[in-house]
Enzyme design. Structure first.
Site, PDB file in Angstrom:
ATOM      1  N   HIS A 161      -8.301   2.697 -19.667  1.00  0.00           N
ATOM      2  CA  HIS A 161      -8.117   3.526 -19.630  1.00  0.00           C
ATOM      3  C   HIS A 161      -8.461   3.365 -17.425  1.00  0.00           C
ATOM      4  O   HIS A 161      -9.186   3.763 -16.726  1.00  0.00           O
ATOM      5  CB  HIS A 161      -8.838   4.935 -19.593  1.00  0.00           C
ATOM      6  CG  HIS A 161      -8.603   5.146 -20.944  1.00  0.00           C
ATOM      7  ND1 HIS A 161      -7.868   6.117 -21.598  1.00  0.00           N
ATOM      8  CD2 HIS A 161      -9.295   4.335 -22.076  1.00  0.00           C
ATOM      9  CE1 HIS A 161      -7.946   5.574 -23.049  1.00  0.00           C
ATOM     10  NE2 HIS A 161      -8.932   4.992 -23.327  1.00  0.00           N
ATOM     11  N   SER A 282      -1.192  -5.261   9.359  1.00  0.00           N
ATOM     12  CA  SER A 282      -0.830  -4.008   9.855  1.00  0.00           C
ATOM     13  C   SER A 282      -0.647  -3.622  11.226  1.00  0.00           C
ATOM     14  O   SER A 282      -1.038  -4.278  12.087  1.00  0.00           O
ATOM     15  CB  SER A 282      -1.751  -2.945   9.418  1.00  0.00           C
ATOM     16  OG  SER A 282      -1.042  -1.464  10.082  1.00  0.00           O
ATOM     17  N   LYS A 288      -6.959  -4.321   9.264  1.00  0.00           N
ATOM     18  CA  LYS A 288      -5.970  -4.445   7.602  1.00  0.00           C
ATOM     19  C   LYS A 288      -5.907  -5.720   6.720  1.00  0.00           C
ATOM     20  O   LYS A 288      -5.644  -6.735   8.194  1.00  0.00           O
ATOM     21  CB  LYS A 288      -4.764  -3.219   7.616  1.00  0.00           C
ATOM     22  CG  LYS A 288      -5.054  -1.806   7.889  1.00  0.00           C
ATOM     23  CD  LYS A 288      -5.169  -1.124   5.972  1.00  0.00           C
ATOM     24  CE  LYS A 288      -4.384  -1.732   5.646  1.00  0.00           C
ATOM     25  NZ  LYS A 288      -3.824  -0.496   4.669  1.00  0.00           N
ATOM     26  N   GLU A 295       2.513  -7.111  -3.877  1.00  0.00           N
ATOM     27  CA  GLU A 295       3.169  -5.989  -3.935  1.00  0.00           C
ATOM     28  C   GLU A 295       4.632  -6.403  -4.232  1.00  0.00           C
ATOM     29  O   GLU A 295       5.471  -5.588  -4.797  1.00  0.00           O
ATOM     30  CB  GLU A 295       2.861  -5.458  -2.428  1.00  0.00           C
ATOM     31  CG  GLU A 295       1.158  -4.445  -2.655  1.00  0.00           C
ATOM     32  CD  GLU A 295       0.934  -4.172  -1.219  1.00  0.00           C
ATOM     33  OE1 GLU A 295       1.383  -2.782  -0.680  1.00  0.00           O
ATOM     34  OE2 GLU A 295       0.587  -4.929  -0.106  1.00  0.00           O
TER      35      GLU A 295
END
Ligand code: ARG
Length: 464
Positions: A161, A282, A288, A295
């Site tokens: 979980h 970024s 970043k 991804e």
């Protein structure tokens, strides 16, 4: 625009030119030209067989092969003129052959149809691509298994979980990914078996009146055997669907691994570092470093799943035998192949470069009372019933939450508030090392087991 159908091999029965839009709409040459190698190889095998059975002379066979090889060289050199008027890769090459060698070129299509030709070409093409995919998949698995071996005793929290559950070893987690990929490899090999059958000789749908030798062309092309039924041979696209099913499941697995890599590289987890070469920045936030590669792999799962559904839907309710619908098999299959190869390459390059932050993982495993089950098992070994043990540990955890202490950080007196069965030896099981080492059986997370499992997996890979 064409105003003349005479260039078309099937022009004979037509009295007006094909509508220019229809010509473009029905053409596949823009995407099926990538089959040219396999189309030429199929034609060479067909001509060789025709010569063997006496339909072509030896001299004609040689002329055809020479012509086809010259065309192949022209295509490889980027000098071949593809024509939409000639619809597809098959008619483009056949017409170029006739332009080059004259009347003998017109004999190549004897006893054959584009229907069995295209089925042959895709199977040959797919077989090569399966071998390329298998190679990249193996490279990825080798990297995973090696990283697992060197992290057989690196401790991290195991999750259910997405909540801390029990400590596991990082190597154990990586070997779980390898199991998924191992099943994918088996599925790919299974798909290869059924793709590797020769439909050549089925002709348009019913077979042919020439004394062809299908076993011979199958053998020349390295197929396992000729297919059994001519109607099925020209209409079957199961192999493309099976490949996409394999690809979807593989991408599902890569997307799950990607998701974990994205989580682990986040500041909140900080379990691993991915070298800069696999990340991008970024344009607005200077701090970043984004895990773009995992991804994108995660994102590309969508298009591959789409291709599987496209092919299933393409074949649904199609009557026997060949229908033009089947021309729509190529783009989804080709894109699934390209996508899977790129994603495997990205993963195979990236996995060995993962740098685990062992201290961070270890500290995270300590938080979240990951050894609570170990305490319960300890009590059971001392004669406490499991449900009572569960209750005792539940109370200890509640106390830990209030006092901000992990179970292993409590003193013996503190622990004994909940059960006087607890003695000094409890600390052997409450440590993370004790917890993982105790799960010492096949498939368990103990470092000794993970080392042995990674060696077994490496062995298996080396036998491929
Ligand atoms: N370009 C066609 C395809 O990809 C080749 C077979 C065409 N056959 C036909 N009878 N129109 O399926």
């Amino acid at each position: 625009m064409s105003n003349d159908n005479s260039i078309k091999p099937w022009g004979g029965r037509f009295s007006e030119a094909t509508d220019a839009f229809v010509e473009r709409f029905t053409a596949s040459v823009n995407f099926d030209q990538r089959l040219y190698h396999h189309d030429i190889n199929g034609s060479i095998a067909h001509a060789t067989m025709l010569a063997k059975v006496g339909v072509l002379t030896e001299a004609e066979r040689e002329q055809i092969i020479e012509g086809l090889e010259a065309i192949r060289a022209e295509i490889v050199a980027g000098k071949f003129q593809w024509s939409v008027q000639l619809e597809d890769v098959h008619m483009n090459i056949e017409s170029a052959l006739t332009a080059r060698i004259g009347i003998t070129g017109k004999k190549l299509h004897t006893g054959r149809s584009r229907n069995d030709q295209v089925a042959t070409d895709i199977r040959l093409y797919l077989r090569d691509e399966i071998d390329a995919v298998a190679k990249e998949l193996t490279r990825l698995q080798q990297g995973l298994v090696e990283l697992a071996r060197t992290n057989a005793s690196t401790i991290m929290p195991g999750f259910t979980h997405l909540q801390t559950a029990q400590p596991v070893t990082f190597g154990h987690h990586l070997l779980a990914w390898n199991e998924m990929l191992e099943r994918d490899y088996q599925r790919l090999m299974d798909c290869r078996k059924r793709a590797n059958q020769s439909p050549l000789g089925a002709a348009a749908l019913a077979g042919t009146t020439y004394p062809i030798d299908r076993a011979y062309t199958a053998q020349l092309l390295g197929f396992e055997a000729p297919t059994e039924n001519s109607l099925d041979s020209v209409s079957d696209r199961d192999f493309a669907i099976e490949f996409c099913a394999f690809a979807s499941l593989l991408m599902t697995h890569l997307s799950r691994a990607s998701e974990e890599l994205v989580l682990w590289t986040s500041a909140q987890f900080n379990f691993i570092n991915l070298p800069d070469r696999f990340c991008t920045g970024s344009s607005i936030m200077p701090q970043k470093k984004n895990p773009d590669v995992p991804e994108l792999v995660r994102g590309k799962t969508g298009r591959v799943n789409g291709h599987l559904i496209a092919l299933l839907t393409l074949m649904k309710s199609q009557p026997l035998a060949y229908n033009k619908d089947n021309q729509e098999d190529k783009e989804p299959l080709f894109d699934a192949i390209d996508t899977v190869k790129d994603c495997l390459r990205a993963f195979a390059d990236m996995i060995p470069a993962i740098q685990p932050s062992k201290d961070v993982m270890y500290e995270a495993a300590k938080r979240g009372f990951s050894t609570a089950t170990d305490l319960a098992d300890y009590l059971v070994r001392k004669g406490v019933a499991f449900r009572d043990a569960h209750e005792i540990v539940g109370k200890s955890v509640a106390y830990g939450i209030d006092s901000g202490k992990d179970l292993s950080e409590m003193s013996l007196e503190e622990l004994r508030q909940f059960s006087n069965t607890i003695e000094q030896d409890v600390f052997n099981v409450l440590t993370l090392e004790g917890s993982v080492a105790a799960r010492n059986h096949i498939g368990g997370t103990a470092p000794a087991q993970v080392t042995a499992a990674s060696e077994r997996a490496a062995q298996k890979l080396s036998r491929r």
